[in-house]
Write a protein that holds these residues in place. Structure first.
Motif, short mmCIF file in Angstrom:
data_model
loop_
_atom_site.label_atom_id
_atom_site.label_comp_id
_atom_site.label_asym_id
_atom_site.label_seq_id
_atom_site.Cartn_x
_atom_site.Cartn_y
_atom_site.Cartn_z
N LEU A 145 0.82 -1.21 0.00
CA LEU A 145 0.00 0.00 0.00
C LEU A 145 0.86 1.26 0.00
CD1 LEU A 145 -0.10 1.43 3.10
CD2 LEU A 145 -1.36 -0.63 3.59
N HIS A 158 -1.24 11.74 1.98
CA HIS A 158 -2.27 10.74 1.73
C HIS A 158 -1.95 9.41 2.43
CE1 HIS A 158 -4.27 13.19 -1.32
NE2 HIS A 158 -3.07 13.51 -1.75
N PHE A 159 -0.76 9.31 3.01
CA PHE A 159 -0.34 8.07 3.67
C PHE A 159 -0.06 8.27 5.15
CE2 PHE A 159 0.25 7.33 -0.77
CZ PHE A 159 -0.10 6.00 -0.94
N ASN A 235 -8.29 6.05 1.10
CA ASN A 235 -7.20 5.17 0.63
C ASN A 235 -7.13 5.14 -0.90
OD1 ASN A 235 -9.32 3.46 -0.11
ND2 ASN A 235 -9.12 2.18 1.71
N ALA A 238 -3.54 4.47 -1.97
CA ALA A 238 -3.08 3.18 -1.45
C ALA A 238 -3.71 2.00 -2.19
CB ALA A 238 -3.38 3.08 0.05
N LYS A 239 -4.91 2.21 -2.72
CA LYS A 239 -5.61 1.14 -3.47
C LYS A 239 -5.29 1.19 -4.97
CE LYS A 239 -8.68 -0.51 -0.29
NZ LYS A 239 -9.13 -1.88 -0.04
N GLN A 285 -8.62 -3.29 -5.91
CA GLN A 285 -7.35 -2.65 -5.58
C GLN A 285 -6.22 -3.29 -6.37
OE1 GLN A 285 -6.02 -3.38 -1.51
NE2 GLN A 285 -7.32 -5.19 -1.38
#
Length: 380
Positions: A145, A158-159, A235, A238-239, A285
């Motif tokens: 991710l 974003h993380f 996410n 991440a996805k 994802q």
């Protein structure tokens, strides 16, 4: 046994609760609903003050200038008021290293109360935690991710949800939990490798899915093939949702008369399921080795899902490539090719969907998974 399920991500504990009750256990679930997903719980610690408009503005101001999140504080307060009800359980199971989702020092304080007043403690590695985030940093060549962040550090904001697990404050929580738990299990393959050197790791127990022989959706392709992309803004990177969106843009132009594309954003679980049921292909994802919960729910209903399905997953379950789902990759050209094949060969949609349903019945059936947890509880 009296079992306390602490925390909820993705519906894992809700489904496990049904399975554990079916085999005779008394089960209590404590959770905050997991944000907009609004999962149910027996004892809720959901922050509600932010529903007040004035409080919401105060919250934004406090976070902007002081980095103080009053939602975290409220979860901790609500959990503290429930401690008197959370005693004398035979088993307490944590959904994650931050099951309460309050500030680290308070998380440890509250968990210490839980550990001191109950018996066996089990940790499920589900979602980001110290071990798998550390593993990702040490194995940047593997998809995870954090791959988008490694490729573009400007995405750091974003993380933050994942990078928080590497802070000193959480490392103390990780070490505290590791010392006090009796067993650790992984909910899918993405969490196995980071745990293999930990003595208390007991292996993989797949996610439980509530399903039966009649749940597969009879959804023939009468007119257009419906492709569903459910976006969670939290996410998004991440996805790898950007790869799906770019691929869909091309697919929509290439097959205008053959496809209908459905996109939603941050919808509650019940609404998400309603869109899922009417679709044929689900885009889940790209940065994963195994399927997440939404993918499994889709596969149980006989959908073709683009999701994690790497060689470790295929080998463990003795499967062939593209047999029960489509391995998604961060490659737009590849995604377009795979989607085009399904649109041009719609009979494969029904075939893969049927295989997916049978796979969930065999490997993720909620009562059988509950029995695996029951065996674990009795072994520690």
């Amino acid at each position: 046994m009296r079992i306390l399920l602490l925390g909820e991500y993705s519906r894992l504990h809700n489904s496990l609760k049904v399975g554990l009750k079916a085999i005779g256990h008394e089960v209590t679930l404590v959770g905050d609903g997991d944000g907009f997903k609004n999962f149910p719980s027996d004892i809720s610690i959901r922050p509600t003050l932010v529903n007040n408009t004035l409080i919401r503005y105060i919250k934004l101001g406090l976070y902007k200038f002081l980095k103080l999140d009053i939602s975290k504080l409220e979860r901790g307060i609500r959990f503290h008021f429930q401690l008197h009800r959370l005693k004398n359980y035979d088993v307490v199971q944590l959904i994650n290293e931050r099951p309460i989702k309050t500030y680290a020092f308070w998380e440890r304080f509250l968990l210490k109360k839980i550990f001191n007043h109950n018996h066996k403690i089990v940790l499920v590695s589900c979602g980001a935690d110290y071990s798998n985030i550390a593993y990702a940093f040490n194995h940047k060549e593997e998809l995870s991710l954090l791959t988008p962040f490694f490729e573009n550090p400007k995405l750091k904001s974003h993380f933050n949800f994942a990078l928080e697990y590497q802070k000193k404050s959480h490392k103390k929580t990780h070490e505290f939990i590791l010392k006090n738990v009796n067993a650790i299990v992984a909910s899918d393959f993405d969490y196995v490798a980071p745990l293999t050197k930990i003595p208390k790791f007991k292996g993989l127990i797949p996610n439980p899915i509530i399903t039966n022989n009649t749940q597969i959706q009879d959804n023939p392709i009468a007119d257009k093939i419906r492709i569903f992309l459910g976006i969670n803004r939290g996410n998004y990177y991440a996805k790898g949702i950007c790869f799906f969106e770019e691929a869909l843009h091309t697919i929509n132009k290439k097959y205008t008369s053959k496809v209908e594309i459905i996109k939603t954003e941050n919808v509650p679980f019940k609404e998400y399921i309603s869109y899922l049921q009417s679709s044929h292909i689900i885009l889940d994802q790209v940065y994963a080795k195994d399927q997440g919960y939404n993918a499994l729910e889709s596969m149980a209903r006989g959908k073709v899902v683009f999701t994690g399905a790497n060689s470790d997953f295929l080998s463990h379950f003795n499967l062939k490539k593209d047999e029960v789902c489509i391995e998604a990759r961060p490659d737009v050209t590849y995604l377009i090719k795979k989607l085009s094949y399904l649109i041009d060969n719609p009979e494969r949609i029904a075939e893969i969907g049927n295989n997916a349903h049978k796979f969930i019945q065999k490997e993720h059936q909620y009562i059988e998974i509950a029995k695996k947890y029951n065996k674990l509880y009795n072994s520690i």
